[in-house]
Motif scaffolding. Sequence first.
Motif, mmCIF file in Angstrom:
data_model
loop_
_atom_site.group_PDB
_atom_site.id
_atom_site.type_symbol
_atom_site.label_atom_id
_atom_site.label_comp_id
_atom_site.label_asym_id
_atom_site.label_seq_id
_atom_site.Cartn_x
_atom_site.Cartn_y
_atom_site.Cartn_z
ATOM 1 N N THR A 116 0.824 -1.387 0.022
ATOM 2 C CA THR A 116 -0.087 -0.046 0.142
ATOM 3 C C THR A 116 0.801 1.195 -0.016
ATOM 4 O O THR A 116 0.468 2.458 -0.680
ATOM 5 C CB THR A 116 -0.933 0.120 1.101
ATOM 6 N N ASP A 117 2.176 1.177 0.679
ATOM 7 C CA ASP A 117 2.978 2.348 0.516
ATOM 8 C C ASP A 117 2.471 3.186 1.493
ATOM 9 O O ASP A 117 2.921 4.619 1.667
ATOM 10 C CB ASP A 117 3.095 3.017 -0.829
ATOM 11 N N VAL A 118 1.265 3.089 2.198
ATOM 12 C CA VAL A 118 0.705 4.116 3.176
ATOM 13 C C VAL A 118 0.735 3.614 4.625
ATOM 14 O O VAL A 118 0.715 4.540 5.474
ATOM 15 C CB VAL A 118 -0.751 4.171 2.605
ATOM 16 N N LEU A 119 0.310 2.274 4.722
ATOM 17 C CA LEU A 119 0.205 1.871 6.203
ATOM 18 C C LEU A 119 1.596 1.780 6.883
ATOM 19 O O LEU A 119 2.408 1.296 6.470
ATOM 20 C CB LEU A 119 -0.736 0.756 6.263
ATOM 21 N N ASP A 120 1.422 1.609 8.099
ATOM 22 C CA ASP A 120 2.612 1.105 9.127
ATOM 23 C C ASP A 120 2.828 -0.314 8.716
ATOM 24 O O ASP A 120 1.502 -1.057 8.949
ATOM 25 C CB ASP A 120 2.387 1.611 10.444
ATOM 26 N N VAL A 121 3.821 -0.759 8.697
ATOM 27 C CA VAL A 121 4.130 -2.093 8.375
ATOM 28 C C VAL A 121 4.484 -2.846 9.844
ATOM 29 O O VAL A 121 5.285 -2.561 10.435
ATOM 30 C CB VAL A 121 5.278 -2.435 7.322
ATOM 31 N N ASN A 122 3.566 -3.686 10.210
ATOM 32 C CA ASN A 122 3.966 -4.312 11.294
ATOM 33 C C ASN A 122 4.660 -5.945 11.326
ATOM 34 O O ASN A 122 4.810 -6.366 9.969
ATOM 35 C CB ASN A 122 2.619 -4.789 12.116
ATOM 36 N N SER A 123 4.933 -6.521 12.324
ATOM 37 C CA SER A 123 5.817 -7.923 12.223
ATOM 38 C C SER A 123 4.767 -8.945 11.655
ATOM 39 O O SER A 123 3.739 -8.755 11.685
ATOM 40 C CB SER A 123 6.315 -8.258 13.290
ATOM 41 N N THR A 124 5.442 -9.643 10.773
ATOM 42 C CA THR A 124 4.781 -11.231 10.671
ATOM 43 C C THR A 124 4.169 -11.744 11.721
ATOM 44 O O THR A 124 2.932 -12.152 11.691
ATOM 45 C CB THR A 124 5.732 -12.082 9.802
ATOM 46 N N TYR A 125 4.685 -11.709 12.839
ATOM 47 C CA TYR A 125 4.072 -12.397 13.853
ATOM 48 C C TYR A 125 2.607 -11.472 14.385
ATOM 49 O O TYR A 125 1.635 -12.246 14.767
ATOM 50 C CB TYR A 125 5.184 -12.152 15.234
ATOM 51 N N THR A 126 2.744 -10.151 14.211
ATOM 52 C CA THR A 126 1.470 -9.357 14.478
ATOM 53 C C THR A 126 0.377 -9.933 13.657
ATOM 54 O O THR A 126 -0.707 -10.003 13.949
ATOM 55 C CB THR A 126 1.801 -8.023 14.407
ATOM 56 N N TYR A 127 0.616 -9.973 12.179
ATOM 57 C CA TYR A 127 -0.436 -10.495 11.343
ATOM 58 C C TYR A 127 -0.883 -11.892 11.938
ATOM 59 O O TYR A 127 -2.009 -12.388 11.575
ATOM 60 C CB TYR A 127 -0.035 -10.319 9.957
ATOM 61 N N LEU A 128 -0.052 -12.728 12.105
ATOM 62 C CA LEU A 128 -0.406 -14.337 12.615
ATOM 63 C C LEU A 128 -1.444 -14.146 13.829
ATOM 64 O O LEU A 128 -2.285 -14.799 13.887
ATOM 65 C CB LEU A 128 0.905 -14.844 12.940
ATOM 66 N N LEU A 129 -1.299 -13.095 14.662
ATOM 67 C CA LEU A 129 -2.181 -13.042 15.962
ATOM 68 C C LEU A 129 -3.600 -12.617 15.338
ATOM 69 O O LEU A 129 -4.442 -12.961 15.598
ATOM 70 C CB LEU A 129 -1.434 -11.873 16.850
ATOM 71 N N MET A 130 -3.325 -11.518 14.491
ATOM 72 C CA MET A 130 -4.672 -11.207 13.957
ATOM 73 C C MET A 130 -5.548 -12.246 13.283
ATOM 74 O O MET A 130 -6.750 -12.337 13.058
ATOM 75 C CB MET A 130 -4.496 -9.885 12.841
ATOM 76 N N ALA A 131 -4.672 -13.067 12.634
ATOM 77 C CA ALA A 131 -5.343 -14.215 11.617
ATOM 78 C C ALA A 131 -5.938 -15.430 12.490
ATOM 79 O O ALA A 131 -6.365 -16.229 12.026
ATOM 80 C CB ALA A 131 -4.215 -14.572 10.592
#
Length: 154
Positions: free
Chosen positions: A8-23
Amino acid sequence: MRRLVIETDVLDVNSTYTYLLMATDFADTTIVADRDGDLCGLITGYHPPSRPEVLFVWQVAVARAAQGTGLASVMLDGLVERVRLDRHGHPVTVEATVAPDNAASRAFFAAFARRQGVPLVEEPRFTAADLDVDQNHPDEPLLRIGPITTSMVD
Ligand SMILES: CC(C)(COP(=O)(O)OP(=O)(O)OC[C@H]1O[C@@H](n2cnc3c(N)ncnc32)[C@H](O)[C@@H]1OP(=O)(O)O)[C@@H](O)C(=O)NCCC(=O)NCCS
């Protein structure tokens, strides 16, 4: 999910671990869209622990090729419908913080409020100083949309 957010080039990028928690732990309040097996959209969210009636929308991303096709709106409508069902039809209020200059995001949330027929109010939330001591990050005021009391599919 992380790759899509980077794109997106706009959003703050979080860690892969964070996205795993969200999923996983936050899957009930998170939604993704895929086209032919490729992830092309996501909304991550959660219920603030002391305010379960709120769906806090954390990040919304749509792949460039799919932008402007209504995908983010379909995802948010579907997510809110799911959360309302999980809450046995009790009202849901959507909250999100949006930088003042993010026109696409503001248009997206304004369109959602119009479709739902509920007010959108804005108030201060995180300031540039909260987000970055060097103040290279814009303010992130809060948008509050709701309460949503009726289903769009009723
Ligand atoms: C913001 C974003 C998620 C919108 O996704 P999308 O699938 O293109 O949005 P939709 O097609 O569902 O459009 C929703 C509304 O926003 C408007 N909109 C979408 N992109 C817009 C833009 N760049 N400028 C102005 N309005 C825009 C649409 O016209 C529509 O309004 P309408 O129903 O009144 O016509 C997408 O542009 C994106 O991923 N941007 C980069 C990441 C980002 O900024 N995320 C922040 C969201 S919190």
